[in-house]
Scaffold this motif. Structure first.
Motif: not given
Length: 382
Positions: A88-93, A123-124, A126-137
């Motif tokens: 859960d939480g915020g992840w960058a797509l 790093n981007r 983290e600077a936006r308060g996201e937990r990491g990168l989420l890659f679909p498919f």
């Protein structure tokens, strides 16, 4: 003397030469191409930054990262992929928002570039308060690369492809069981007997006619679809991808009654859309002829190797010679965070349903999956 890798970010693919991008992205095929990702960039609902890793003046790695405000395609909803991973939480797509396939564009000697690229993108986040990168498919090759950087991986579906290696239609048939050969010959013969006027056209020349047929198909399967919306969609495809389009058409007295839209990119033909006038078709296996049999004949003439059929309706695709490759949802956490704990992906149900011939074990058996039984135990899988 080694050359330092530098990473920058640009807001549009218009800032990157198409030839330079496509040289890097070629192994990933159409859905990693400059034209395809450029068309995705123009869709509403999200902004994007492209991280570029360069060694000297040479591009050695690239990664799109999206800021999604509204996602109109439920298959690309972040919540869907996070649920698969149990997160859960915020992840960058990251990767792509369309096409149901993504492979990281990277040079063969681009390991250092990929390390720098992923570091900059995280790093981007983290600077936006996201937990990491989420890659679909993503493909297995990309999932493996991200797993080696500490990512968690879950099964996200599969993509189907018929590998003909440019064989003739008769050569294609030889890879089917005798029962399936009889069925396919019957289907194609019935289609030929219907005596449609057949052609391979450019989308620019027929998209206005094709739009209402695409709308009919969408409405048949319960989707809201206005013909005008279908025209806008296909017109956008003409603008960004028209030069790659191959439209297999069936006409009656010059009037379009069925089509399949495909894109020829490299040595692969990618199926994208299909439509019919159901008052005029439906009794001569038009779907299979336009989506499989005529394209396979075309591939033989052009020397193309693979018919890419995408996701869903797996049984019908496997019955006509397709193999299934897994697609993965991947969560790459911030460098300071441990790998998320995700249960090993259980792919045994796919093995039971489709059998070993349809599932390349080198793709389905990975460090993040449960092991299959010994081959002797699944020889009988259908």
């Amino acid at each position: 003397m080694s050359v330092t890798v530098k990473v920058c970010a640009v807001p549009s693919l218009a800032d990157v030469a198409a030839a330079e991008w496509d040289t890097l992205a070629a192994p990933g095929g159409l859905y990693t191409s400059h034209a395809w990702l450029g068309s995705v960039e123009r869709e509403p609902g999200a902004g994007v930054e492209y991280f570029l890793a360069c060694r000297g003046d040479r591009l050695v790695g690239a990664l799109p990262v999206y800021d999604v405000d509204v996602e109109y395609n439920p298959f690309y909803a972040r919540s869907r992929h996070l649920d698969l991973l149990g997160l859960d939480g915020g992840w960058a797509l990251a990767g792509s928002r369309r096409g149901y396939r993504f492979e990281l564009p990277a040079a063969a000697d681009g390991d250092a570039g990929m390390d720098a690229l992923l570091a900059a993108a995280r790093n981007r986040a983290e600077a936006r308060g996201e937990r990491g990168l989420l890659f679909p498919f993503v493909t297995t090759r990309t999932a493996r690369r991200l797993w080696e950087h500490g990512a968690a991986v879950a099964l996200d579906g599969a993509e189907a492809a018929v590998v003909t290696e440019g064989a003739s239609f008769e050569g294609y048939l030889q890879n089917l069981s005798s029962k399936r050969r009889i069925a396919v010959r019957h289907e194609f013969s019935a289609f030929r007997s219907a005596e449609y006027e057949l052609d391979v056209e450019n989308l620019e020349d027929c998209h206005q006619e094709a739009a209402p047929l695409l709308g009919q198909l969408q409405r048949k399967y319960g989707h809201e679809a206005r013909d005008e919306g279908m025209r806008e969609y296909l017109a956008g495809q003409v603008e960004m991808l028209g030069k790659y389009s191959r439209v297999f058409t069936a006409r009656r007295s010059g009037r379009l009654v069925g089509f399949s839209l495909m894109y020829e990119f490299g040595d692969v033909l990618y199926a994208r859309a299909v439509g019919f006038d159901y008052a005029q078709t439906g009794k001569a296996f038009e779907y299979y002829a336009l989506c499989y049999y005529l394209p396979i004949e075309y591939m033989h003439r052009r020397g193309l190797r693979v018919l890419h059929l995408g996701m869903e309706t797996y049984q019908a695709k496997v019955a006509r010679g397709a193999r299934l490759s897994p697609l993965w949802a991947v969560a790459l956490p911030l460098p300071s965070a441990p790998r998320p704990e995700v249960a090993p992906a259980d792919t045994s149900e796919w093995l039971r349903r489709f059998g070993r011939r349809a599932l390349p074990a080198d793709e389905w058996q990975q460090p993040w999956t449960s092991a299959w039984e010994a081959p002797a135990a699944w020889e009988g899988a259908r």
